[in-house]
Enzyme design. Sequence first.
Site, PDB file in Angstrom:
ATOM      1  N   GLY A 213     -23.003 -38.975  -2.367  1.00 20.37           N
ATOM      2  CA  GLY A 213     -22.549 -39.095  -0.987  1.00 20.37           C
ATOM      3  C   GLY A 213     -21.658 -40.311  -0.814  1.00 20.37           C
ATOM      4  N   CYS A 214     -20.855 -40.303   0.255  1.00 24.89           N
ATOM      5  CA  CYS A 214     -19.897 -41.389   0.468  1.00 24.89           C
ATOM      6  C   CYS A 214     -20.595 -42.706   0.792  1.00 24.89           C
ATOM      7  CB  CYS A 214     -18.899 -41.009   1.556  1.00 24.89           C
ATOM      8  SG  CYS A 214     -19.640 -40.421   3.093  1.00 24.89           S
ATOM      9  N   PHE A 215     -21.536 -42.702   1.743  1.00 26.31           N
ATOM     10  CA  PHE A 215     -22.297 -43.917   2.026  1.00 26.31           C
ATOM     11  C   PHE A 215     -23.042 -44.381   0.779  1.00 26.31           C
ATOM     12  CE2 PHE A 215     -22.569 -43.089   6.825  1.00 26.31           C
ATOM     13  CZ  PHE A 215     -21.827 -44.206   7.149  1.00 26.31           C
ATOM     14  N   ALA A 216     -23.672 -43.437   0.076  1.00 22.27           N
ATOM     15  CA  ALA A 216     -24.453 -43.780  -1.116  1.00 22.27           C
ATOM     16  C   ALA A 216     -23.577 -44.453  -2.166  1.00 22.27           C
ATOM     17  CB  ALA A 216     -25.110 -42.528  -1.689  1.00 22.27           C
TER      18      ALA A 216
ATOM     19  N   ALA B 174     -20.738 -46.252  -1.739  1.00 25.08           N
ATOM     20  CA  ALA B 174     -20.383 -47.615  -1.329  1.00 25.08           C
ATOM     21  C   ALA B 174     -21.572 -48.562  -1.409  1.00 25.08           C
ATOM     22  CB  ALA B 174     -19.819 -47.588   0.088  1.00 25.08           C
TER      23      ALA B 174
END
Length: 326
Positions: free
Chosen positions: A135-138, A140
């Site tokens: 995932g994108c948040f994960a 970063a």
Amino acid sequence: MIEIGIIGGTGYTAGELIRLIIHHPKTIIKNIVSKSHPGEFIHLIHQDLLGEGEIENIKFTRDLSKEIDIAFLCSGHGQSRKELNNISENIKVIDLSQDFRIKNQSVFNNRNFVYGLPELQKERINKSDNIANPGCFATAILLAILPLAKNKLLKKDIHISAITGSTGSGRRLSDTNHFSWRNNNISAYKIFQHQHLQEIEQIIHQVQNNFYSKIYFVPYRGNFSRGIITTSYTHSILSLERNKEMYEEFYKDHPFVKISDLNIDIKQVVNTNKCILYLIKEKNQLIVISIIDNLIKGASGQAIQNMNLMFDLDETCGLKLKSVRF
């Protein structure tokens, strides 16, 4: 040439995937599936593709070609398992949804999905035929704290706040990504309950099995289109200089992660596959700021990075992109 098929071709991640693939020197798009727009020219949906060569002559199809080397699944969460039922076992798969990221959900139809964070397990990705794109948040957040976990230095709770652009909500219109709501506005959502928290916790425990503290994550909706900025902080007994040395050592063989000596901002990474980190030490707290483009390093660019590793290419192939700074 690597022959590619894409399922779920009308969304933002598929659009970015197509844009990157058509300039990748080792790939060719065989077909792009859209159940909602079969028979329509792709550039009529992704209008930024107008004038980009052969892609103008390609139409969406209803079914995936069987004559491909790899399929990218961009259909969205909960759809990938259905799609896999119609994909031959000899075709490699990269899934951009969350369907296979969690370990107890990573095996399906004799496919064993590997979590596709190259900075964590490049060798496993290289040997795998099935990748669950993070995932994108994960992405970063994990890149901001993995060096601490690797060195068994996570002893206390981790506090994280992160802001994402409107493209993180997908292409479908909703109240919270409508321009009139999003413009000049910001809000927190899914406080301590965001779906990416589960994969973050899973990976941190995988890397540091004696981590027993909590991770508190507060995500925000930002009033911009793309990019993510995260701020993570936790207790640290090391000096700022020693922490920087540790981060530089951890990422020395990973071309897309950079450590900055100056404060950072999202425009440095928009349109790139980079993650840039900035470290600060205040009293006994280490603060790590992380920035990525949610559609590239947080989705389609990382998927191509994983494809490069799966096919023994240089992982930067087709991904040497410069940010749009102004």
